[in-house]
Design an enzyme around this catalytic site. Structure first.
Site, PDB file in Angstrom:
ATOM      1  CD  GLU A 164       2.359  -5.295   6.459  1.00  0.00           C
ATOM      2  OE1 GLU A 164       1.826  -5.369   5.373  1.00  0.00           O
ATOM      3  OE2 GLU A 164       2.962  -6.031   6.713  1.00  0.00           O
ATOM      4  N   GLY A 198       1.448  -5.273   1.386  1.00  0.00           N
ATOM      5  CA  GLY A 198       0.246  -5.743   0.474  1.00  0.00           C
ATOM      6  C   GLY A 198       0.933  -6.643  -0.959  1.00  0.00           C
ATOM      7  CB  ALA A 211      -0.888   0.080   1.308  1.00  0.00           C
ATOM      8  CD  GLU A 214      -1.300  -8.480   3.281  1.00  0.00           C
ATOM      9  OE1 GLU A 214      -1.589  -8.949   4.492  1.00  0.00           O
ATOM     10  OE2 GLU A 214      -1.012  -7.379   2.894  1.00  0.00           O
TER      11      GLU A 214
END
Length: 257
Positions: free
Chosen positions: A131, A108, A64, A111
């Protein structure tokens, strides 16, 4: 110009995250484009497999984009409204996805890679879920898919420290299947996708579903489910065609029926 490239060759789609100036980080525009691309792959019967990669050689995706966060909204509204799914949860669930990781795969970005079925990477690729270092947690499946992929202890090491691992360590952990030279990475991923797409579509989709669903079942129930799906596929046109093509020593013509 969009931030997600999309092309189709034969029965294989290629999706390219393309924000090189931001390490292919995902901003709201990119997320919206990804959702549209995922839907296209999911619903287009001509697409039997897809490759996901990043533009350039520096990063697959840094996750992100923290500099372009979407406006705050009620979490209850998001959780119980139409926009509940993340851009990872919206990824196609039935068709095989191959991730060609051409550099950093962080947050992300990792992910997305974890939600793919097969991952190959360039030698300089690096992987991490950082994170925890910025006061949050992976929120698109990272805490769940990483332990299922590499085991709890190694996953906890990555998750709790936020540290990265290189491609060699990722291969040892089973996070990726192969290390491929950066010059050959995309071609190798597309070759794998075409080989998969040449197989019987219903069988491919059944295998993907069995692996996903069976992992949450006791082994005896999982084997029974496998046997049930085998029976469902037994009399399909493609299974008959596959056996006939084998006998006639020719390439089968699968139609997904």
């Amino acid at each position: 110009m969009g931030t997600v490239g999309f092309s189709i060759e034969g029965n294989v789609a290629t999706v390219t995250l393309d924000r090189r100036e931001a390490m292919n980080a995902i901003d709201p525009e990119t997320e919206a484009e990804l959702r549209a691309v995922w839907h296209r792959i999911d619903t287009d019967p001509a697409i039997r497999a897809a490759v996901v990669t990043g533009a350039g050689e520096k990063a697959f995706s840094a996750g992100a984009d923290l500099k372009t966060m979407p406006p705050a909204e009620s979490y209850a509204g998001k959780a119980f409204g139409a926009g509940d799914d993340s851009f990872v949860a919206a990824m196609p669930r039935e068709k095989p996805l191959i991730c060609a990781i051409n550099g950093y795969a962080l947050g992300g970005g990792l992910e997305i890679a974890l939600a793919c079925d097969i991952r190959i990477a360039a030698p300089h690729a690096r992987f991490g879920l950082p994170e925890v270092k910025v006061g949050t947690i992976p929120g698109a499946g990272g805490t769940q898919r990483l332990p299922r992929t590499i085991g709890a202890s190694d996953a906890m090491l990555m998750l709790l420290t936020g540290d990265m691992v290189d491609a060699t360590e990722a291969l040892r952990l089973g996070l990726i299947s192969r290390i491929v030279s950066v010059d050959s990475l995309l071609a190798e991923a597309q070759s794998l996708a075409h080989r998969i797409a040449s197989n019987a579509p219903l069988s491919v989709r059944a295998i993907k579903r069995l692996v996903a669903d069976g992992g949450a079942l006791p082994i005896d129930q999982a084997v029974r489910l496998e046997r049930l799906v085998w029976g469902v596929l037994r009399d399909t046109e493609d299974r008959i065609e596959g056996r006939r093509a084998f006998q006639e020593k020719r390439k089968p013509n699968y139609v997904g029926k």
